[in-house]
Design a protein around this motif. Sequence first.
Motif: not given
Length: 288
Positions: A118-142
Amino acid sequence: MNHNHFIVPSGKKVRLKDYDPSYTGNYSSKDQVTAKLERDIGRLAKYQDVLYAQNTHALLIIFQAMDAAGKDGTIKHVMSGVNPQGTQVFSFKAPSAEELDHDYLWRSYKALPERGRIGIFNRSYYEEVLAVRVHPEILELQQLPSKTKNQKIWTARFDEINNFERYLVQNGIQVLKFFLNVSKEEQKRRFLARIERPEKNWKFSLSDAKARSFWDSYMKAFEDIFNHTSTKWAPWYIIPADNKWFTRAVVADVIISKLKSLKSSYPVVSEQHMKELLRAKEALENEP
């Protein structure tokens, strides 16, 4: 427990304002679910043991939520009875320089549970369509090609995530996704408790409070996630989180239902193996 109240139907548009964070179903107090949760923790341990022994399926459990929704406590309590050898927990923080040199799913793929675990992700790849979307400056760093950095990137990522999860399920890794739905008022109360109690101070930072100013943007992003990535093979569960005791009871019940649906069983040894066991038993019994 009926899960229909929590599951996001595939293809249906939902609004978080229609989900009550304080909902507790037919229960009115912690005492009413304590015995059930204790039984379920024991049942979960048994199902995990069979999962580990059969070594065919794996279970990936994803937790997403706003700060102070109770992710850590839910993981701690619900998984308190399982064998640590068959469980792994990953908390994904801001990506490292190495991780930014790879695609956004790379670090999650490396952390996937092995068969039988059993693997547990406490936060996950969904941050890439959540925090990155709310804070577009993060996307610029990618370090992405410039032509991909437009509004279509979110739809593209939804499709990529859906395909990724379909691939996992088809290869025996079942996916459970929980959103712990805490109200803004309850979050404030928990933040104040963390500030006022010295033993909780370490759990609070100024960035947690600053994130509250983006609450509406986060809720809108979460809704978009649910409406695009709650699929038949990996649906989202919106779990009321204002009452921790109810949150933990529901999460445990859903996990047990998923493990039960796998119909796993202990491996049946071959005839040759059974003969070897009998010879070993005879040798042990005849020891002086």
